[in-house]
Design a protein around this motif. Sequence first.
Motif, PDB file in Angstrom:
ATOM      1  N   UNK A  87      10.221 -32.633  -2.909  1.00 28.56           N
ATOM      2  CA  UNK A  87       9.718 -33.985  -3.140  1.00 28.56           C
ATOM      3  C   UNK A  87       8.980 -34.484  -1.896  1.00 28.56           C
ATOM      4  N   UNK A  88       9.572 -34.292  -0.729  1.00 27.88           N
ATOM      5  CA  UNK A  88       8.914 -34.689   0.526  1.00 27.88           C
ATOM      6  C   UNK A  88       7.593 -33.943   0.683  1.00 27.88           C
ATOM      7  N   UNK A  89       7.560 -32.667   0.351  1.00 27.73           N
ATOM      8  CA  UNK A  89       6.321 -31.884   0.411  1.00 27.73           C
ATOM      9  C   UNK A  89       5.254 -32.501  -0.506  1.00 27.73           C
ATOM     10  N   UNK A  90       5.648 -32.904  -1.704  1.00 28.10           N
ATOM     11  CA  UNK A  90       4.707 -33.529  -2.625  1.00 28.10           C
ATOM     12  C   UNK A  90       4.169 -34.852  -2.103  1.00 28.10           C
ATOM     13  N   UNK A  91       5.036 -35.643  -1.479  1.00 22.75           N
ATOM     14  CA  UNK A  91       4.598 -36.913  -0.892  1.00 22.75           C
ATOM     15  C   UNK A  91       3.618 -36.653   0.242  1.00 22.75           C
ATOM     16  N   UNK A  92       3.893 -35.664   1.073  1.00 29.34           N
ATOM     17  CA  UNK A  92       2.984 -35.332   2.185  1.00 29.34           C
ATOM     18  C   UNK A  92       1.634 -34.847   1.673  1.00 29.34           C
ATOM     19  N   UNK A  93       1.623 -34.165   0.546  1.00 29.43           N
ATOM     20  CA  UNK A  93       0.339 -33.742  -0.022  1.00 29.43           C
ATOM     21  C   UNK A  93      -0.498 -34.961  -0.404  1.00 29.43           C
ATOM     22  N   UNK A  94       0.152 -36.021  -0.876  1.00 29.48           N
ATOM     23  CA  UNK A  94      -0.559 -37.240  -1.260  1.00 29.48           C
ATOM     24  C   UNK A  94      -0.967 -38.094  -0.068  1.00 29.48           C
ATOM     25  N   UNK A  95      -0.075 -38.232   0.901  1.00 27.44           N
ATOM     26  CA  UNK A  95      -0.276 -39.216   1.962  1.00 27.44           C
ATOM     27  C   UNK A  95      -0.722 -38.637   3.291  1.00 27.44           C
ATOM     28  N   UNK A  96      -0.601 -37.331   3.470  1.00 29.04           N
ATOM     29  CA  UNK A  96      -0.940 -36.719   4.752  1.00 29.04           C
ATOM     30  C   UNK A  96       0.280 -36.611   5.647  1.00 29.04           C
ATOM     31  N   UNK A  97       0.078 -35.945   6.758  1.00 27.85           N
ATOM     32  CA  UNK A  97       1.155 -35.709   7.710  1.00 27.85           C
ATOM     33  C   UNK A  97       1.518 -37.002   8.435  1.00 27.85           C
ATOM     34  N   UNK A  98       2.812 -37.285   8.550  1.00 26.24           N
ATOM     35  CA  UNK A  98       3.287 -38.471   9.265  1.00 26.24           C
ATOM     36  C   UNK A  98       3.300 -38.178  10.759  1.00 26.24           C
ATOM     37  N   UNK A  99       2.733 -39.068  11.576  1.00 23.98           N
ATOM     38  CA  UNK A  99       2.735 -38.833  13.025  1.00 23.98           C
ATOM     39  C   UNK A  99       4.134 -38.989  13.605  1.00 23.98           C
ATOM     40  N   UNK A 100       4.399 -38.281  14.682  1.00 24.76           N
ATOM     41  CA  UNK A 100       5.678 -38.416  15.381  1.00 24.76           C
ATOM     42  C   UNK A 100       5.677 -39.712  16.180  1.00 24.76           C
ATOM     43  N   UNK A 101       6.847 -40.299  16.332  1.00 25.36           N
ATOM     44  CA  UNK A 101       6.982 -41.460  17.202  1.00 25.36           C
ATOM     45  C   UNK A 101       6.788 -41.025  18.651  1.00 25.36           C
ATOM     46  N   UNK A 102       6.433 -41.951  19.545  1.00 24.40           N
ATOM     47  CA  UNK A 102       6.289 -41.576  20.956  1.00 24.40           C
ATOM     48  C   UNK A 102       7.614 -41.080  21.526  1.00 24.40           C
ATOM     49  N   UNK A 103       7.523 -40.205  22.524  1.00 24.17           N
ATOM     50  CA  UNK A 103       8.706 -39.564  23.087  1.00 24.17           C
ATOM     51  C   UNK A 103       9.755 -40.573  23.555  1.00 24.17           C
ATOM     52  N   UNK A 104       9.338 -41.696  24.178  1.00 23.46           N
ATOM     53  CA  UNK A 104      10.295 -42.663  24.697  1.00 23.46           C
ATOM     54  C   UNK A 104      11.167 -43.254  23.592  1.00 23.46           C
ATOM     55  N   UNK A 105      10.663 -43.299  22.362  1.00 24.04           N
ATOM     56  CA  UNK A 105      11.415 -43.939  21.288  1.00 24.04           C
ATOM     57  C   UNK A 105      12.639 -43.126  20.864  1.00 24.04           C
ATOM     58  N   UNK A 106      12.734 -41.887  21.294  1.00 23.49           N
ATOM     59  CA  UNK A 106      13.893 -41.053  20.972  1.00 23.49           C
ATOM     60  C   UNK A 106      14.972 -41.149  22.055  1.00 23.49           C
ATOM     61  N   UNK A 107      14.683 -41.889  23.137  1.00 25.14           N
ATOM     62  CA  UNK A 107      15.621 -42.022  24.239  1.00 25.14           C
ATOM     63  C   UNK A 107      16.542 -43.205  24.078  1.00 25.14           C
ATOM     64  N   UNK A 108      17.138 -43.607  25.192  1.00 23.32           N
ATOM     65  CA  UNK A 108      18.106 -44.702  25.184  1.00 23.32           C
ATOM     66  C   UNK A 108      17.380 -46.047  25.175  1.00 23.32           C
ATOM     67  N   UNK A 109      17.802 -46.930  24.290  1.00 20.72           N
ATOM     68  CA  UNK A 109      17.264 -48.280  24.194  1.00 20.72           C
ATOM     69  C   UNK A 109      18.380 -49.247  24.584  1.00 20.72           C
ATOM     70  N   UNK A 110      18.172 -50.001  25.667  1.00 25.95           N
ATOM     71  CA  UNK A 110      19.154 -50.977  26.150  1.00 25.95           C
ATOM     72  C   UNK A 110      18.844 -52.338  25.542  1.00 25.95           C
ATOM     73  N   UNK A 111      19.851 -52.928  24.919  1.00 27.46           N
ATOM     74  CA  UNK A 111      19.678 -54.247  24.335  1.00 27.46           C
ATOM     75  C   UNK A 111      21.009 -54.979  24.397  1.00 27.46           C
TER      76      UNK A 111
END
Length: 117
Positions: free
Chosen positions: A39-63
């Motif tokens: 299903x995800x493959x079919x959605x990607x065929x319609x919408x294109x490849x989703x970009x990755x989030x920036x590297x910092x967004x996978x790190x620690x977020x202090x709030x």
Amino acid sequence: MDSYSMMTFRDDAYGSYLRTEVEDELDYYFIHGPEMDEIVHGIRQLTGKAPMLPKWSFGYVQSKERYTSQEELIAVVREYRERGLPLDCIVLDWKSWKGELWGQKSSILNAFRIRKT
């Protein structure tokens, strides 16, 4: 469904209905798996490849509830650096709430609209 209009979906005893504000005709796509990866493959065929989030967004977020001043926020960042702890993002959203509306989500949307224009 491929629509730029607000849509209303109903599923009741009389059947299933979809109503839009704009379209006279509507394109729809049916994507079948049976596995989720297919299903995800079919959605990607319609919408294109989703970009990755920036590297910092996978790190620690202090709030926390709030920082009372710029000096306090900078001191927190310095403490992380001095201890060699990773800190990729620090959240400062206290000033985005107006008056007593802290936590009220529509106030953020209204503030965003005001700043954007």
